[in-house]
Scaffold this active site. Structure first.
Site, PDB file in Angstrom:
ATOM      1  N   SER A  98      -4.827  -7.565  -2.287  1.00 24.24           N
ATOM      2  CA  SER A  98      -4.904  -6.120  -2.054  1.00 24.24           C
ATOM      3  C   SER A  98      -3.759  -5.450  -2.801  1.00 24.24           C
ATOM      4  O   SER A  98      -2.596  -5.575  -2.411  1.00 24.24           O
ATOM      5  CB  SER A  98      -4.813  -5.814  -0.558  1.00 24.24           C
ATOM      6  OG  SER A  98      -5.936  -6.325   0.112  1.00 24.24           O
ATOM      7  N   LYS A 118     -10.739  -0.933  -0.496  1.00 27.66           N
ATOM      8  CA  LYS A 118      -9.850  -1.693   0.391  1.00 27.66           C
ATOM      9  C   LYS A 118      -8.753  -0.796   0.963  1.00 27.66           C
ATOM     10  O   LYS A 118      -8.374  -0.922   2.132  1.00 27.66           O
ATOM     11  CB  LYS A 118      -9.224  -2.873  -0.364  1.00 27.66           C
ATOM     12  CG  LYS A 118      -8.229  -3.706   0.468  1.00 27.66           C
ATOM     13  CD  LYS A 118      -8.899  -4.299   1.716  1.00 27.66           C
ATOM     14  CE  LYS A 118      -7.902  -4.918   2.691  1.00 27.66           C
ATOM     15  NZ  LYS A 118      -7.320  -6.173   2.260  1.00 27.66           N
TER      16      LYS A 118
END
Length: 299
Positions: free
Chosen positions: A100, A175
């Site tokens: 991420s 995300k």
């Protein structure tokens, strides 16, 4: 292992990376891994994978390279430089970054990789440690449709919801939105827990009935035991959620989107980290609410 499946190199074998790599092994993939911790390499080997001594050794013969590291600096560290992935991957290899990171880092990586003949997908995941272990992750992907189609069978071995969200960087943008929703959800659950307990209500019963109504969520289902038992062993660390809240607040500012509640929760996450709780699971946002409510917090 003799297989017609693509040969996989896996870089980064932490809380998420280890079980994800093991699920690929269970699905029949030949997985060679590299990470900084020797015990994680031993775990991979015990699961049927191959431990490599360097990134170069891991990726040299790989058809697919998967990275799962904490943040943008680590992605750049493993991808670039004379010892990095791009210097040693073969032309035509597919690099799937499940970390991420900032959308811009993913866009820049895709451009740099294209110059080396390496295809890239940003494919961050949601579901935490439990989702990684159970292979039920949600995987949000950015990149070219043809590369996504090629990667889909492998990603299906890791998750149950695998969606192409747009071009390079789109997976990371989704995300970031995911992390915004999760943090606000955990904070709301934490506030409800303290409110219920201070009101003298049976917390277990209350969370059970709340979970069956509109207030129910994956967050509540997954984190209920953490709240009830005040156990915060990390499935996803506050330190990492702090990093992600920085990504979403910065990206939102760039596009002109207001995050009035998200900005408050980002500060609460930062506060918890400043108080020494960065290594705990993000459900430890409960500790912040307890402190604000004058409740004793266990060390």
């Amino acid at each position: 292992m003799s297989t017609n499946l693509p040969k996989v190199a896996w870089i980064g074998l932490g809380i998420m990376g280890s079980p994800m790599a093991e699920n690929l092994i269970k699905a029949g993939y030949d997985v060679t891994g590299y990470t900084l911790e020797a015990e994680k390499l031993e775990r991979l080997a015990a699961a049927g994978g191959t431990a490599a001594g360097s990134i170069a050794e891991a990726v040299r013969d790989a058809d697919v390279i998967v990275t799962m590291v904490p943040a943008s600096p680590q992605v750049e560290a493993v991808a670039y430089g004379e010892d990095g992935i791009l210097a040693h991957a073969k032309r035509g290899a597919l690099l799937i970054d499940t970390s991420s990171i900032t959308p811009q880092t993913s866009i820049d990586l895709a451009k740099a990789a294209a110059d080396k003949g390496v295809r890239v997908l940003d494919a961050p995941v949601s579901g935490g440690e439990a989702g990684a272990i159970e292979a039920v992750l949600s995987i949000m992907v950015g990149g070219e449709r043809a590369d996504f189609d090629a990667a889909k069978p492998l990603l299906d071995a890791l998750g149950t919801t695998v969606v192409l969200c747009g071009p390079h960087g789109a997976g990371q943008t989704v995300k970031a939105a995911n992390q915004l929703i999760v943090a606000v959800n955990i904070q709301a659950c934490a506030e409800a827990v303290v409110f219920l307990e201070k009101s003298g209500v049976d917390l277990s019963a209350a969370l059970e009935v709340l979970g069956g109504g509109l207030a129910g969520s994956t967050v509540l289902a997954r984190k209920k035991a953490n709240f009830l038992n005040r156990e915060f062993a990390p499935g996803f660390r506050i330190d990492l959620h702090h990093k992600d809240m920085g990504i979403v607040t910065d990206a939102a500012r760039t596009v002109g989107a207001a995050l009035p509640v998200g900005s408050v929760v980002a500060n609460l996450v930062a506060s918890l980290r400043a108080q020494g709780d960065g290594g705990l699971d993000h459900s430890a946002l409960l500790r912040g609410v307890e402190r604000l409510s004058g409740l004793p917090v266990k060390d």
